[in-house]
Design a protein around this motif. Structure first.
Motif, mmCIF file in Angstrom:
data_model
loop_
_atom_site.group_PDB
_atom_site.id
_atom_site.type_symbol
_atom_site.label_atom_id
_atom_site.label_comp_id
_atom_site.label_asym_id
_atom_site.label_seq_id
_atom_site.Cartn_x
_atom_site.Cartn_y
_atom_site.Cartn_z
ATOM 1 N N UNK A 110 0.848 -1.194 0.000
ATOM 2 C CA UNK A 110 0.000 0.000 0.000
ATOM 3 C C UNK A 110 0.884 1.244 0.000
ATOM 4 N N UNK A 111 0.611 2.216 -0.866
ATOM 5 C CA UNK A 111 1.506 3.375 -0.974
ATOM 6 C C UNK A 111 1.515 4.238 0.286
ATOM 7 N N UNK A 112 2.675 4.795 0.566
ATOM 8 C CA UNK A 112 2.791 5.727 1.694
ATOM 9 C C UNK A 112 2.494 7.148 1.253
ATOM 10 N N UNK A 113 2.440 7.387 -0.060
ATOM 11 C CA UNK A 113 2.121 8.715 -0.582
ATOM 12 C C UNK A 113 1.613 8.574 -2.015
ATOM 13 N N UNK A 114 0.807 9.554 -2.428
ATOM 14 C CA UNK A 114 0.297 9.632 -3.799
ATOM 15 C C UNK A 114 0.774 10.952 -4.394
ATOM 16 N N UNK A 115 1.462 10.881 -5.525
ATOM 17 C CA UNK A 115 2.073 12.045 -6.160
ATOM 18 C C UNK A 115 1.415 12.297 -7.507
ATOM 19 N N UNK A 116 1.269 13.557 -7.875
ATOM 20 C CA UNK A 116 0.697 13.937 -9.168
ATOM 21 C C UNK A 116 1.807 14.232 -10.166
ATOM 22 N N UNK A 117 1.820 13.510 -11.279
ATOM 23 C CA UNK A 117 2.823 13.748 -12.313
ATOM 24 C C UNK A 117 2.617 15.110 -12.959
ATOM 25 N N UNK A 118 1.360 15.510 -13.135
ATOM 26 C CA UNK A 118 1.089 16.829 -13.744
ATOM 27 C C UNK A 118 1.550 17.969 -12.846
ATOM 28 N N UNK A 119 1.269 17.860 -11.562
ATOM 29 C CA UNK A 119 1.649 18.939 -10.645
ATOM 30 C C UNK A 119 3.167 19.029 -10.506
ATOM 31 N N UNK A 120 3.861 17.905 -10.606
ATOM 32 C CA UNK A 120 5.310 17.917 -10.465
ATOM 33 C C UNK A 120 5.960 18.762 -11.553
ATOM 34 N N UNK A 121 5.339 18.838 -12.737
ATOM 35 C CA UNK A 121 5.883 19.636 -13.834
ATOM 36 C C UNK A 121 5.232 21.006 -13.947
ATOM 37 N N UNK A 122 4.268 21.265 -13.088
ATOM 38 C CA UNK A 122 3.569 22.549 -13.146
ATOM 39 C C UNK A 122 4.458 23.649 -12.568
ATOM 40 N N UNK B 118 -5.669 11.000 -3.425
ATOM 41 C CA UNK B 118 -6.078 10.364 -4.677
ATOM 42 C C UNK B 118 -7.408 10.920 -5.157
ATOM 43 N N UNK B 119 -8.383 11.007 -4.272
ATOM 44 C CA UNK B 119 -9.708 11.516 -4.651
ATOM 45 C C UNK B 119 -9.600 12.957 -5.132
ATOM 46 N N UNK B 120 -8.780 13.752 -4.453
ATOM 47 C CA UNK B 120 -8.609 15.153 -4.857
ATOM 48 C C UNK B 120 -8.049 15.254 -6.276
ATOM 49 N N UNK B 121 -7.055 14.431 -6.589
ATOM 50 C CA UNK B 121 -6.464 14.459 -7.931
ATOM 51 C C UNK B 121 -7.449 13.976 -8.983
ATOM 52 N N UNK B 122 -8.151 12.886 -8.696
ATOM 53 C CA UNK B 122 -9.091 12.339 -9.681
ATOM 54 C C UNK B 122 -10.243 13.303 -9.953
ATOM 55 N N UNK B 123 -10.680 14.031 -8.938
ATOM 56 C CA UNK B 123 -11.745 15.019 -9.152
ATOM 57 C C UNK B 123 -11.255 16.141 -10.048
ATOM 58 N N UNK B 124 -9.993 16.527 -9.904
ATOM 59 C CA UNK B 124 -9.431 17.533 -10.815
ATOM 60 C C UNK B 124 -9.371 16.982 -12.245
ATOM 61 N N UNK B 125 -8.981 15.746 -12.387
ATOM 62 C CA UNK B 125 -8.901 15.150 -13.721
ATOM 63 C C UNK B 125 -10.285 15.049 -14.365
#
Length: 389
Positions: free
Chosen positions: A274-286, A380-387
């Motif tokens: 189970x992941x210890x963190x969820x990272x956004x690939x889009x935000x990392x390059x923003x 995760x939910x926050x990122x998916x809602x943005x997507x």
């Protein structure tokens, strides 16, 4: 760091037991599909031209017709792989079916186990037993419906007029003068050429009479039913009714208990799958949010034995991100491709609808119940809602 697409069909568990923890990187589903195709194109180009992957990776955008062809062939399936991948890691390697997301067995994973069909009489309906009274059965021994026999409209066969033309009877004017013709003031009476045959002499039998047509006998009507209860209620109302079940119906869905990937179950990742963190690939390059996403990655590594002692001081984190992303130093990345931009790619209405359904499923699952107390699920939910938008 170990980058892997496992358990996607493009990924492998290639690190054995050397991994300590999982950080799940999530991308926008639409952009994931575009970049997945482009990387496949890069790899195919390198193989065809005997080049190293690094010579072509992230250099150019492939022809857009290549994407459209791949899109129509693969995207509807890859939408389910996207959600299935997230489920796998968020649930610590729990085995589920790709499309239905139901629990599955280790033998069938990543697909749902095939349900064995019933025997040769699996489709036989219920009906009253032919011989036994007050018994309904599904043995298949019932009288098949027989169409009622029909009588020919003509009792005696005739020749087809098209094959054997029969001219209409006519009277010859020389043999049969026309009635009421006057000859020298004498009118000849009409002549009837059809003379009734004389009566049969006494003692002789009359001409044979054709035998009568036998009456039509209908076969007994036998009713078929979808269930035993329907058969009993109709055939034996208010009477005792027993059954002979030749095809007992098995459970339509065998009981499947939770099971996990042996890699996870056997502790091949020290701190679990189970992941210890969820990272956004889009935000990392923003350019606005990228620095904060870099800090989120660094915080995962802080205080980790074997890592933290080699981690650069936090004063340099901002500088590293600026050099890599805004200034574009280091190896080529996805945003360095020349040619089309991601907005030039499109999807059919059916594909977009399926993406929305899958995103809604993930948002609903990880935004409710016990998941609401987990920071990784909330991210995760926050990122998916943005997507989803």
């Amino acid at each position: 760091f170990i980058k892997s697409n496992y358990p996607h069909h493009e990924g492998y568990w290639s690190w054995g037991t050397v991994a300590d923890q999982v950080v799940m990187v999530v991308r926008n589903m639409r952009r994931t599909m575009v970049e997945y195709h482009d990387i496949l194109f890069d790899i195919a180009t390198a193989k065809k031209n005997n080049l190293a992957y690094t010579d072509v990776l992230y250099r150019y955008r492939p022809p857009i017709d290549s994407f459209f062809e791949w899109r129509d062939y693969r995207v509807m399936d890859e939408i389910h792989w996207y959600g299935w991948f997230i489920d796998y890691w968020m649930e610590g390697g729990k085995l589920r079916d790709i499309k239905t997301h139901k629990l599955t067995t280790p033998a069938a994973w990543p697909y749902y186990p095939k349900i064995e069909e019933r025997g040769p009489c699996k489709d036989d309906p219920w009906h009253a037993h032919i011989d036994l009274p007050n018994v309904c059965t599904n043995s298949g021994e019932y009288i098949p419906p027989t169409p009622a026999p029909t009588r020919s409209p003509t009792q005696y066969p005739t020749r087809s007029p098209t094959k054997f033309p029969t001219p209409a009877p006519s009277r010859s004017p020389t043999m049969w003068p026309t009635p009421n013709v006057t000859y020298a003031n004498y009118t000849r009476p009409p002549i009837d050429p059809y003379v009734a045959p004389p009566p049969a002499p006494l003692g002789l039998e009359s001409p044979p009479v054709p035998p009568p047509i036998p009456p039509i006998v209908q076969a007994p009507v036998q009713f078929l039913f979808n269930s035993l209860q329907e058969c009993c209620n109709f055939e034996f109302p208010g009477q005792p009714c027993s059954m002979i079940d030749e095809c007992p119906t098995p459970s339509p869905t065998p009981m499947i208990t939770e099971s996990y990937d042996p890699h996870c179950e056997n502790g091949e990742i020290a701190n679990g799958c189970e992941p210890v963190a969820v990272i956004s690939a889009e935000k990392l390059r923003d350019l606005t949010e990228g620095a904060a996403e870099t800090v989120a990655i660094a915080n995962v590594l802080t205080n980790r034995p074997g890592i933290s002692e080699y981690l650069i001081a936090d004063e340099a984190w901002q500088c590293i991100w600026e050099e890599l992303i805004p200034n574009g130093k280091g190896n080529r990345m996805v945003q360095d491709r020349e040619g089309y931009v991601e907005e030039d790619y499109n999807f059919s209405a059916e594909m977009l609808s399926e993406m929305t359904v899958e995103l809604d499923r993930l948002i609903g699952k990880y935004g409710s119940g016990e998941w609401t107390g987990k920071a990784t699920a909330n991210r995760l939910v926050s990122l998916l809602m943005e997507h989803r938008g």
